[in-house]
Design an enzyme around this catalytic site. Structure first.
Site, short mmCIF file in Angstrom:
data_model
loop_
_atom_site.label_atom_id
_atom_site.label_comp_id
_atom_site.label_asym_id
_atom_site.label_seq_id
_atom_site.Cartn_x
_atom_site.Cartn_y
_atom_site.Cartn_z
N ASN A 9 0.81 -1.13 0.08
CA ASN A 9 -0.10 -0.04 0.03
C ASN A 9 0.99 1.31 -0.02
O ASN A 9 1.45 1.48 1.05
CB ASN A 9 -0.84 -0.02 1.31
CG ASN A 9 -1.70 1.42 1.45
OD1 ASN A 9 -1.79 2.09 0.49
ND2 ASN A 9 -2.30 1.51 2.53
N TRP A 10 1.07 1.76 -1.20
CA TRP A 10 2.05 3.02 -1.40
C TRP A 10 1.31 4.32 -0.63
O TRP A 10 2.23 5.27 -0.43
CB TRP A 10 2.01 3.47 -2.89
CG TRP A 10 3.32 2.17 -3.31
CD1 TRP A 10 3.72 1.28 -2.69
CD2 TRP A 10 4.34 2.64 -4.42
NE1 TRP A 10 4.66 0.64 -3.45
CE2 TRP A 10 4.96 1.44 -4.53
CE3 TRP A 10 4.20 3.58 -5.42
CZ2 TRP A 10 6.07 1.38 -5.58
CZ3 TRP A 10 4.97 3.59 -6.26
CH2 TRP A 10 6.02 2.33 -6.21
N LYS A 11 -0.21 4.55 -0.12
CA LYS A 11 -0.66 5.56 0.38
C LYS A 11 -0.27 6.53 -0.47
O LYS A 11 -0.42 6.57 -1.74
CB LYS A 11 0.05 5.60 1.96
CG LYS A 11 -0.04 4.30 2.67
CD LYS A 11 0.39 4.58 4.15
CE LYS A 11 -0.04 3.05 4.70
NZ LYS A 11 0.14 3.09 6.13
N HIS A 89 -9.30 1.51 5.21
CA HIS A 89 -8.04 1.62 5.85
C HIS A 89 -8.08 2.62 6.95
O HIS A 89 -9.03 3.42 6.80
CB HIS A 89 -7.06 2.17 4.95
CG HIS A 89 -5.59 1.98 5.43
ND1 HIS A 89 -5.04 2.93 6.39
CD2 HIS A 89 -4.55 1.18 5.13
CE1 HIS A 89 -3.94 2.77 6.33
NE2 HIS A 89 -3.57 1.36 5.97
N GLU A 91 -6.52 4.94 8.04
CA GLU A 91 -6.08 6.33 7.88
C GLU A 91 -7.07 7.02 7.28
O GLU A 91 -7.68 8.17 7.39
CB GLU A 91 -4.92 6.44 6.97
CG GLU A 91 -3.58 6.20 7.69
CD GLU A 91 -2.67 5.46 6.98
OE1 GLU A 91 -2.67 5.78 5.61
OE2 GLU A 91 -1.58 4.86 7.61
N GLU A 159 -5.21 -4.72 10.44
CA GLU A 159 -4.07 -3.78 10.73
C GLU A 159 -4.39 -2.83 12.10
O GLU A 159 -5.25 -2.06 11.95
CB GLU A 159 -4.09 -2.68 9.71
CG GLU A 159 -3.82 -3.48 8.13
CD GLU A 159 -3.22 -2.51 7.35
OE1 GLU A 159 -2.05 -2.89 6.74
OE2 GLU A 159 -3.62 -1.33 6.99
N GLY A 165 3.15 2.16 10.87
CA GLY A 165 4.07 3.15 10.58
C GLY A 165 4.96 3.43 11.81
O GLY A 165 5.51 4.34 11.95
N SER A 203 3.76 -2.38 10.01
CA SER A 203 5.36 -2.47 10.40
C SER A 203 5.85 -3.62 10.03
O SER A 203 6.67 -4.48 10.70
CB SER A 203 5.40 -2.13 12.04
OG SER A 203 5.29 -0.92 12.16
N GLY A 224 2.94 -1.38 4.16
CA GLY A 224 2.96 0.12 3.75
C GLY A 224 4.45 0.66 3.57
O GLY A 224 4.97 0.33 2.14
N GLY A 225 5.32 1.18 4.38
CA GLY A 225 6.53 1.54 4.04
C GLY A 225 7.55 0.77 3.37
O GLY A 225 8.15 1.25 2.48
P1 13P Z 1 3.44 0.18 7.47
O1 13P Z 1 3.76 -1.00 6.91
O2 13P Z 1 4.04 1.59 6.85
O3 13P Z 1 3.23 0.13 8.94
O4 13P Z 1 1.85 0.64 6.99
C1 13P Z 1 0.97 -0.58 7.12
C2 13P Z 1 -0.18 -0.27 6.45
O5 13P Z 1 -1.02 0.60 6.84
C3 13P Z 1 -0.59 -0.95 5.11
O6 13P Z 1 -1.92 -0.70 4.88
#
Ligand code: 13P
Length: 243
Positions: A9-11, A89, A91, A159, A165, A203, A224-225
């Site tokens: 997920n590149w956000k 999500h 966020e 999640e 993150g 993470s 994510g990251g």
């Molecule tokens: P991180 O892997 O950066 O913690 O993010 C997880 C995430 O929100 C994937 O949707």
């Protein structure tokens, strides 16, 4: 057996220059024995539509079209090349006040457009500390997952908000407990509940992926990251293939 999936997920990250990352992942993992997908910002989806890996979107509007300035329908995202759409999500729940009912409607929109919904659920730190995690999971599953969900059109991503993150990861026992609970609820409600792919997200890194993938009912990860660079995401995909 549920299909295994390594999803990125590149956000709100990714410019034209980052398309080489998709190219590189496609070359190395296009024929992987597990499903590989990256959920891109909408601006990059069309450029990647012929990739050997799956391309997903991160949100959609519930309606097919109309006067909704700035929004994108599931049909538009599918037309651009997305085969899956993340819904719910944390966020978006936090930044845009999305409710379980909104997420259910968006997930139905994903089905209507012929795409898969990757429906995200998970507790905040306060809920974890209160001991209300499983109650919250029940509320989110009941409210966000449409009755039309099936293993073919839906992936559930657990999640924990406090793990996203932050570098903080639940214990393997905590992940196991929540995933077993989700599996139980899905099998109660859906005849193919045992086949749904369940992802853990929060993470996930090369260094912890293998142990997380060893947890029962973890069929992959939403990353994510560590999905932004092929050098970071590659070892996570490799760890999933090795399980
Ligand atoms: P991180 O892997 O950066 O913690 O993010 C997880 C995430 O929100 C994937 O949707």
């Amino acid at each position: 057996m549920p299909r295994k999936l390594a999803a990125g997920n590149w956000k709100m990250n990714g410019m034209k220059q980052d398309l080489e990352t998709i190219q590189s992942l496609s070359e190395t993992y296009g024929a992987a024995t597990v499903d590989v997908m990256v959920c891109l910002p909408a601006t990059l989806i069309a450029a990647c539509r012929d990739s050997a890996i799956g391309i997903g979107a991160q949100d959609c509007h519930a309606l097919e079209g109309g006067a909704h300035t700035g929004d994108l329908s599931a049909e538009m995202l599918a037309d651009a090349g997305a085969t899956a759409i993340i819904t719910g999500h944390s966020e978006r729940r936090a930044d845009h006040g999305e409710t379980d009912a909104d997420i259910c409607a968006k997930s139905k929109a994903a089905y209507r457009a012929g795409t898969m919904a990757i429906i995200c659920i998970g507790e905040t730190l306060a809920q974890r500390e209160d001991g209300t995690t499983l109650q919250l999971i029940d509320i989110q599953l009941a409210g966000s997952v449409p009755d039309a969900a099936s293993a073919a059109n839906t992936v559930i991503a657990y999640e924990p908000v406090w793990a996203i993150g932050t570098g903080k990861v639940p214990t393997l026992a905590q992940i196991e407990e929540v995933h077993a609970h989700i599996r139980m609820r899905l099998t109660e409600r859906f005849s193919d509940g045992a086949e749904f792919t369940l992802l853990y997200g929060g993470s996930v890194k090369a260094g912890n992926a293998a142990e997380i993938f060893g947890v029962p009912n973890v069929d992959g990860a939403l990353v994510g990251g560590a999905s932004l660079k092929a050098a970071d995401f590659g070892p996570i995909i490799a760890a999933l293939q090795a399980t």
